[in-house]
Design a protein around this motif. Structure first.
Motif, mmCIF file in Angstrom:
data_model
loop_
_atom_site.group_PDB
_atom_site.id
_atom_site.type_symbol
_atom_site.label_atom_id
_atom_site.label_comp_id
_atom_site.label_asym_id
_atom_site.label_seq_id
_atom_site.Cartn_x
_atom_site.Cartn_y
_atom_site.Cartn_z
ATOM 1 N N ILE A 74 0.739 -1.290 0.034
ATOM 2 C CA ILE A 74 0.221 -0.019 -0.005
ATOM 3 C C ILE A 74 0.808 1.203 0.151
ATOM 4 O O ILE A 74 1.783 1.265 0.833
ATOM 5 C CB ILE A 74 -1.012 0.098 1.315
ATOM 6 C CG1 ILE A 74 -1.783 -1.329 1.118
ATOM 7 C CG2 ILE A 74 -1.753 1.359 1.310
ATOM 8 C CD1 ILE A 74 -2.497 -1.267 2.572
ATOM 9 N N MET A 75 0.553 2.213 -0.813
ATOM 10 C CA MET A 75 1.306 3.308 -0.785
ATOM 11 C C MET A 75 0.480 4.569 -1.150
ATOM 12 O O MET A 75 -0.741 4.519 -1.704
ATOM 13 C CB MET A 75 2.518 3.454 -1.934
ATOM 14 C CG MET A 75 1.804 3.546 -3.329
ATOM 15 S SD MET A 75 3.261 3.549 -4.659
ATOM 16 C CE MET A 75 3.995 2.146 -4.613
ATOM 17 N N GLY A 76 1.066 5.735 -0.715
ATOM 18 C CA GLY A 76 0.119 7.054 -0.936
ATOM 19 C C GLY A 76 0.645 7.682 -2.495
ATOM 20 O O GLY A 76 1.385 7.225 -3.061
ATOM 21 N N VAL A 105 -0.056 -3.635 -5.829
ATOM 22 C CA VAL A 105 0.327 -2.329 -5.104
ATOM 23 C C VAL A 105 -1.100 -1.513 -5.106
ATOM 24 O O VAL A 105 -1.488 -1.321 -6.397
ATOM 25 C CB VAL A 105 1.372 -1.607 -5.901
ATOM 26 C CG1 VAL A 105 1.732 -0.243 -5.131
ATOM 27 C CG2 VAL A 105 2.433 -2.574 -5.642
ATOM 28 N N PHE A 106 -1.369 -1.165 -4.029
ATOM 29 C CA PHE A 106 -2.549 -0.588 -3.770
ATOM 30 C C PHE A 106 -2.227 1.047 -3.635
ATOM 31 O O PHE A 106 -1.728 1.460 -2.535
ATOM 32 C CB PHE A 106 -3.680 -0.864 -2.805
ATOM 33 C CG PHE A 106 -3.869 -2.410 -2.948
ATOM 34 C CD1 PHE A 106 -5.309 -2.653 -3.760
ATOM 35 C CD2 PHE A 106 -3.376 -3.533 -2.822
ATOM 36 C CE1 PHE A 106 -5.655 -3.893 -3.978
ATOM 37 C CE2 PHE A 106 -3.817 -4.564 -3.209
ATOM 38 C CZ PHE A 106 -4.951 -4.965 -3.787
ATOM 39 N N ARG A 145 0.477 -13.751 2.791
ATOM 40 C CA ARG A 145 1.675 -13.086 3.216
ATOM 41 C C ARG A 145 1.491 -11.915 3.692
ATOM 42 O O ARG A 145 0.131 -11.139 3.898
ATOM 43 C CB ARG A 145 2.741 -13.165 1.720
ATOM 44 C CG ARG A 145 2.963 -14.423 1.314
ATOM 45 C CD ARG A 145 3.697 -14.252 0.220
ATOM 46 N NE ARG A 145 2.803 -14.081 -0.961
ATOM 47 C CZ ARG A 145 3.232 -13.703 -2.172
ATOM 48 N NH1 ARG A 145 4.570 -13.676 -2.380
ATOM 49 N NH2 ARG A 145 2.498 -13.303 -3.365
ATOM 50 N N ASP A 146 2.458 -11.036 3.981
ATOM 51 C CA ASP A 146 2.240 -9.821 4.737
ATOM 52 C C ASP A 146 2.149 -8.521 3.767
ATOM 53 O O ASP A 146 2.459 -8.859 2.482
ATOM 54 C CB ASP A 146 3.531 -9.504 5.681
ATOM 55 C CG ASP A 146 3.778 -10.221 6.806
ATOM 56 O OD1 ASP A 146 2.688 -11.023 7.165
ATOM 57 O OD2 ASP A 146 5.074 -10.430 7.166
ATOM 58 N N VAL A 147 1.679 -7.565 4.213
ATOM 59 C CA VAL A 147 1.249 -6.541 3.478
ATOM 60 C C VAL A 147 2.609 -5.353 3.961
ATOM 61 O O VAL A 147 2.583 -5.090 5.118
ATOM 62 C CB VAL A 147 0.118 -5.800 3.602
ATOM 63 C CG1 VAL A 147 -0.487 -4.621 3.017
ATOM 64 C CG2 VAL A 147 -0.979 -6.733 3.342
ATOM 65 N N ARG A 148 2.983 -4.894 2.828
ATOM 66 C CA ARG A 148 4.121 -3.661 3.274
ATOM 67 C C ARG A 148 3.572 -2.461 3.029
ATOM 68 O O ARG A 148 2.761 -2.115 2.042
ATOM 69 C CB ARG A 148 5.370 -3.881 2.374
ATOM 70 C CG ARG A 148 6.531 -2.984 2.459
ATOM 71 C CD ARG A 148 7.712 -3.160 1.788
ATOM 72 N NE ARG A 148 7.332 -3.253 0.382
ATOM 73 C CZ ARG A 148 7.695 -4.254 -0.590
ATOM 74 N NH1 ARG A 148 8.678 -5.232 0.170
ATOM 75 N NH2 ARG A 148 7.433 -4.237 -1.958
ATOM 76 N N LEU A 149 3.636 -1.394 3.964
ATOM 77 C CA LEU A 149 3.318 0.017 3.800
ATOM 78 C C LEU A 149 4.393 0.775 3.415
ATOM 79 O O LEU A 149 5.275 0.890 4.048
ATOM 80 C CB LEU A 149 2.713 0.481 5.365
ATOM 81 C CG LEU A 149 2.005 1.596 5.306
ATOM 82 C CD1 LEU A 149 0.823 1.704 4.428
ATOM 83 C CD2 LEU A 149 1.550 2.096 6.822
ATOM 84 N N GLY A 150 4.273 1.199 2.009
ATOM 85 C CA GLY A 150 5.540 1.933 1.669
ATOM 86 C C GLY A 150 5.692 3.376 1.814
ATOM 87 O O GLY A 150 6.766 3.804 1.494
#
Length: 215
Positions: A74-76, A105-106, A145-150
């Motif tokens: 997830i990214m802004g 990628v969200f 699996r895990d979610v990365r916060l970018g």
């Protein structure tokens, strides 16, 4: 349930994660590349760029934790592109045809658009959603699996405020930016919710790891 993780998120001594004046040729504004010079020296970074060499010490060990076990990101909007990218319907991000994510990628934006499938397994999905709503979709796509916060800092701050971050790795570099976007604003007493460890390395940076309590 899969974890939400932040990795290699770099800030200045005064807490800024990006400088002022972001532009297509200056994605971190007046900070330039100074925030990330520690990473550029690592073997992890050299390998990400298809090269060889680089340091193999503690900085590299922390940097290399970025990828294993990640099933979605997830990214802004500010990480996806510089101000104004929403006005270009053909814009596909700042990473070329084969972005380094290789997962769904969200991208959080108030101006959603159709999903874009890229080379290497990356598909960008554009959401106008709350942190919890975005995380629900990302977890479904991550397949356990895990979610990365970018990032950027505003997105990470919003997820921290809602108690949605399980593990966070922040790198503090010895520079003062004075202006830009800060990470810590509004997060008073965050330390009460996390176990925090600090490791300083010869490069001059300090790696701060936050592990959520009672997880």
């Amino acid at each position: 349930m899969s974890d939400v993780r932040v990795h290699n998120f770099t800030i200045s001594l005064d807490g800024f994660a990006t400088g002022a004046g972001q532009a297509p040729d200056a994605p971190f504004g007046h900070a330039g590349e100074r925030l990330h010079e520690w990473m550029f020296a690592t073997r992890f970074w050299h390998q990400m760029r298809g090269g060889r060499g680089g340091s193999v010490g503690a900085d590299n060990a922390f940097a290399a934790m970025h990828g294993p076990g990640i099933g979605a990101e997830i990214m802004g909007a500010g990480k996806f592109g510089p101000p104004g990218w929403q006005d270009d319907p053909g814009y596909k991000g700042a990473w070329g045809a084969n972005p380094p994510f290789h997962t769904p990628v969200f991208v959080l934006t108030h101006r959603p658009r159709p999903s874009v499938e890229m080379e290497g397994g990356t598909t960008f999905h554009f959401l106008d959603a709350s942190p919890a709503e975005a995380l629900s979709q990302a977890r479904a796509a991550a397949g356990g699996r895990d979610v990365r916060l970018g990032g950027g800092p505003s997105v990470i701050r919003d997820f921290l405020t809602e108690g949605l971050v399980d593990h966070m790795h922040v790198v503090q570099v010895p520079i003062l930016l004075g202006r830009g976007v800060r990470l810590w604003d509004g997060l008073e007493s965050l330390e009460e919710a996390y176990q925090i460890e600090a490791v300083s390395t010869p490069s001059g940076v300090t790696h701060l790891t936050f592990t959520a309590k009672n997880r």
